[in-house]
Design a protein around this motif. Structure first.
Motif, PDB file in Angstrom:
ATOM      1  N   HIS A   1     -17.237  43.592  42.461  1.00 60.81           N
ATOM      2  CA  HIS A   1     -18.791  43.378  42.344  1.00 60.81           C
ATOM      3  C   HIS A   1     -19.815  43.288  43.177  1.00 60.81           C
ATOM      4  CE1 HIS A   1     -16.771  41.479  38.323  1.00 60.81           C
ATOM      5  NE2 HIS A   1     -15.894  41.113  39.401  1.00 60.81           N
TER       6      HIS A   1
ATOM      7  N   GLY B   1     -19.990  47.377  43.549  1.00 65.37           N
ATOM      8  CA  GLY B   1     -19.945  48.434  43.262  1.00 65.37           C
ATOM      9  C   GLY B   1     -21.337  47.367  41.762  1.00 65.37           C
ATOM     10  N   ASP B   2     -20.747  48.140  40.737  1.00 63.33           N
ATOM     11  CA  ASP B   2     -21.521  47.955  39.504  1.00 63.33           C
ATOM     12  C   ASP B   2     -21.240  47.105  38.504  1.00 63.33           C
ATOM     13  OD1 ASP B   2     -20.458  48.675  37.047  1.00 63.33           O
ATOM     14  OD2 ASP B   2     -21.581  50.344  38.118  1.00 63.33           O
ATOM     15  N   ASP B   3     -21.806  45.834  37.518  1.00 65.15           N
ATOM     16  CA  ASP B   3     -21.704  44.762  37.353  1.00 65.15           C
ATOM     17  C   ASP B   3     -20.140  45.219  35.705  1.00 65.15           C
ATOM     18  OD1 ASP B   3     -22.824  47.269  35.338  1.00 65.15           O
ATOM     19  OD2 ASP B   3     -24.003  45.127  33.889  1.00 65.15           O
ATOM     20  N   LYS B   4     -19.477  46.804  35.519  1.00 67.56           N
ATOM     21  CA  LYS B   4     -18.265  47.668  35.415  1.00 67.56           C
ATOM     22  C   LYS B   4     -17.591  47.512  36.333  1.00 67.56           C
ATOM     23  CE  LYS B   4     -21.125  48.901  31.835  1.00 67.56           C
ATOM     24  NZ  LYS B   4     -21.313  49.956  30.418  1.00 67.56           N
ATOM     25  N   SER B   5     -17.812  47.430  37.375  1.00 66.77           N
ATOM     26  CA  SER B   5     -17.037  48.370  38.680  1.00 66.77           C
ATOM     27  C   SER B   5     -15.072  47.235  38.449  1.00 66.77           C
ATOM     28  CB  SER B   5     -17.355  47.807  39.646  1.00 66.77           C
ATOM     29  OG  SER B   5     -18.436  49.544  39.882  1.00 66.77           O
TER      30      SER B   5
END
Length: 125
Positions: free
Chosen positions: A106, A109-113
């Motif tokens: 979180h 990474g990005d919001d889906k990581s």
């Protein structure tokens, strides 16, 4: 050093692992001062480097519709670190290892990581 901090440092050290000219000792010396030397961090980094091929095989076997090379570097590196901890180090409960990997995802990474990493690690177990 707290284990969370060690895991974040390990991510930074191992991030360029797939580059041919990568040197783990240079990366550690660059990112860690002498007073920050931590046995957990050193074991984590060296363990991932030494077991990279087997770790990558474990990860690849649990990816659906993805290949390891297609993953973002942050996710690939976090999966390697967590896989090492889960199957080689085994000194922390699996729930803690997975939660830490998600939390670090979180941040870096990005919001889906986090969701992606949770899915892959949960499937491994």
């Amino acid at each position: 050093m707290k284990r969370r901090t060690a895991r974040e440092k390990a991510l930074q050290i191992l991030f360029p692992l797939d580059r041919e000219e990568y040197n783990v000792n240079e990366a550690m010396n660059y990112l860690i001062s002498d007073e920050e030397q931590d046995s957990f961090l050193i074991n984590l980094v060296n363990g991932v480097v030494q077991n990279k091929e087997e770790i990558d095989e474990k990860i690849s076997a649990n990816l659906q519709k993805w290949s390891l090379n297609r993953l973002a570097t942050v996710e690939r590196t976090l999966l390697r670190i967590a896989t090492y901890e889960l199957f080689y180090a085994q000194d922390a409960p699996s729930s803690v290892v997975i939660n830490e990997a998600i939390e670090i995802a979180h941040i870096f990474g990005d919001d889906k990581s986090g969701k992606f990493i949770n899915g892959v690690l949960s499937k491994m177990l």
